[in-house]
Write a protein that holds these residues in place. Structure first.
Motif, PDB file in Angstrom:
ATOM      1  N   ARG A 267      -5.297   9.711   1.995  1.00 38.26           N
ATOM      2  CA  ARG A 267      -5.339   8.468   2.746  1.00 38.26           C
ATOM      3  C   ARG A 267      -5.322   8.776   4.240  1.00 38.26           C
ATOM      4  O   ARG A 267      -4.790   9.808   4.651  1.00 38.26           O
ATOM      5  CB  ARG A 267      -4.118   7.593   2.436  1.00 38.26           C
TER       6      ARG A 267
ATOM      7  N   THR B 225      -3.369  11.732  -3.701  1.00 40.30           N
ATOM      8  CA  THR B 225      -4.264  10.737  -3.124  1.00 40.30           C
ATOM      9  C   THR B 225      -4.403  11.011  -1.637  1.00 40.30           C
ATOM     10  O   THR B 225      -3.402  11.196  -0.937  1.00 40.30           O
ATOM     11  CB  THR B 225      -3.729   9.314  -3.348  1.00 40.30           C
TER      12      THR B 225
ATOM     13  N   LYS C  29      -8.025   5.842  10.360  1.00 38.97           N
ATOM     14  CA  LYS C  29      -8.640   4.738   9.592  1.00 38.97           C
ATOM     15  C   LYS C  29      -9.936   4.282  10.269  1.00 38.97           C
ATOM     16  O   LYS C  29     -10.954   4.025   9.602  1.00 38.97           O
ATOM     17  CB  LYS C  29      -7.660   3.573   9.492  1.00 38.97           C
TER      18      LYS C  29
ATOM     19  N   THR D 278       1.970   2.612  -3.281  1.00 41.53           N
ATOM     20  CA  THR D 278       1.999   3.724  -2.337  1.00 41.53           C
ATOM     21  C   THR D 278       3.402   4.325  -2.299  1.00 41.53           C
ATOM     22  O   THR D 278       4.360   3.612  -1.995  1.00 41.53           O
ATOM     23  CB  THR D 278       1.620   3.257  -0.918  1.00 41.53           C
TER      24      THR D 278
ATOM     25  N   SER E  81      -2.058   2.497   2.928  1.00 41.01           N
ATOM     26  CA  SER E  81      -2.322   2.252   1.501  1.00 41.01           C
ATOM     27  C   SER E  81      -3.810   2.357   1.164  1.00 41.01           C
ATOM     28  O   SER E  81      -4.208   2.093   0.031  1.00 41.01           O
ATOM     29  CB  SER E  81      -1.815   0.860   1.096  1.00 41.01           C
ATOM     30  N   PHE E  82      -4.617   2.741   2.153  1.00 46.25           N
ATOM     31  CA  PHE E  82      -6.065   2.815   1.949  1.00 46.25           C
ATOM     32  C   PHE E  82      -6.418   4.148   1.276  1.00 46.25           C
ATOM     33  O   PHE E  82      -6.275   5.220   1.867  1.00 46.25           O
ATOM     34  CB  PHE E  82      -6.780   2.711   3.298  1.00 46.25           C
ATOM     35  N   ASN E  83      -6.838   4.089   0.027  1.00 47.84           N
ATOM     36  CA  ASN E  83      -7.140   5.297  -0.733  1.00 47.84           C
ATOM     37  C   ASN E  83      -8.588   5.738  -0.509  1.00 47.84           C
ATOM     38  O   ASN E  83      -9.510   4.952  -0.723  1.00 47.84           O
ATOM     39  CB  ASN E  83      -6.913   5.062  -2.224  1.00 47.84           C
TER      40      ASN E  83
END
Length: 334
Positions: free
Chosen positions: A127, A125, A134, A88, A115-117
């Protein structure tokens, strides 16, 4: 993970306890990536913790300052190291958002969220940038119908669009249907020049803009001609059943109770629905009840339906947007 190599505590008479803490960054982590171009990430950490002296020598980071602040910076460095290890790119914005998560009354870890793609497209990217975002993305994954309710700038529509494109790429659905109510599709629009499509297009433009960020613009006309992607006013949904589709209703605060019922009953087999809106910005006539304002009461207790609320802390636009939202909320309560 960064590993502490030593710690020393000093307590002067009547002064807060201070601690010195050393962290050794793993050899496989580039210090340039960790500290950022021209040390911009390091500078962001220093700006956020003026009570902590931070020194970097080789792969060793030394922190000195009040016990609580040093412990927080140590946790922050651990999170940044884990993000860098996962590829990331680190930025000052990531530092700010990580600090917000670490200081909030939450168990959320910045590395798990930032860091969640969701989707990689056109060299970028997408995120989630906050714990609320999230939770919203996770709700979309877990439920057939998800409501994302919150102010402007919280990523409600953008993240829903990313999940829709991801579902299409993964062949979980066969098409994407994007819709919005055209609140003024009556008299005032009637005076505008052009066809009905020309009159309605300004209401759908935000959906097109998000779509262009995630799909090759040259492919969009072909996908729309094939019916793989459809962008249409809400009125066009009447009488249809949408199977194997990812359906997004944007600006849902401008639906009537009847329109909301009509839309939700378009749900077909193999489909997923995301409804987004901001109940503080209803453009309907004052005598008309917003369908988004009452839908949670109507659907309360129904399984596989989720309501996610995003707030000013989830705004990912200019910092003033969060402050403006909070200021209006205070004014509304006064």
């Amino acid at each position: 993970m960064a590993e502490p190599t030593s710690a020393r505590t000093d307590r002067a008479h009547g002064a807060p306890a201070r601690v010195e803490h050393r962290i050794t960054v793993p050899s496989d982590i580039s210090m340039v990536e960790l500290l950022g171009p021209q040390d911009e990430v390091l500078r962001a950490v220093e700006a956020g913790f003026t009570t902590v002296d931070i020194h970097v020598r080789g792969s060793e980071v030394t922190l000195a300052g009040p016990v609580g602040d040093v412990a927080l910076v140590s946790r922050l460095v651990d999170e940044l190291v884990e993000m860098a290890a996962g590829g990331t790119p680190l930025t000052p914005d990531i530092v700010v958002r990580s600090v917000a998560m670490l200081t909030a009354a939450s168990t959320a870890r910045p590395a798990d969220i930032l860091s969640f793609n969701i989707l990689s497209s056109r060299g970028r990217t997408i995120r989630p940038k906050t714990s609320g975002q999230k939770e919203y993305v996770d709700a979309i994954d877990r439920h057939t119908v998800t409501f994302g309710i919150g102010p402007a700038g919280t990523g409600k529509t953008y993240l829903a669009m990313a999940k829709a494109v991801q579902a299409l790429q993964d062949r979980k659905v066969h098409r994407i249907v994007l819709t919005r109510p055209a609140v003024e599709a009556g008299e005032r629009l009637g005076f505008l020049p052009g066809s009905l499509s020309d009159k309605i297009d300004p209401y759908l433009r935000p959906l097109y803009d998000a779509l262009h960020d995630m799909v090759d613009p040259e492919a969009i006309p072909r996908l729309m001609e094939a019916g793989t992607i459809e962008v249409a006013p809400l009125a066009y949904m009447r009488g249809r059943t949408l199977n194997d589709a990812f359906i997004i209703l944007d600006e849902a605060q401008n639906t009537t109770v009847e329109q909301m019922k009509m839309f939700l009953t378009r749900l077909g087999f193999g489909s997923k629905v995301v409804v987004t809106g901001d109940v503080t910005q209803v453009d309907l006539p004052s005598s008309t009840t917003s369908g988004l304002r009452v839908v949670e009461q109507v659907l309360s207790g129904i399984d596989d339906v989720s309501f996610c609320r995003l707030g000013s802390s989830d705004v990912v636009r200019h910092r003033l947007v969060s402050e403006i939202i909070d200021a209006y909320a205070r004014w509304d309560r006064s």
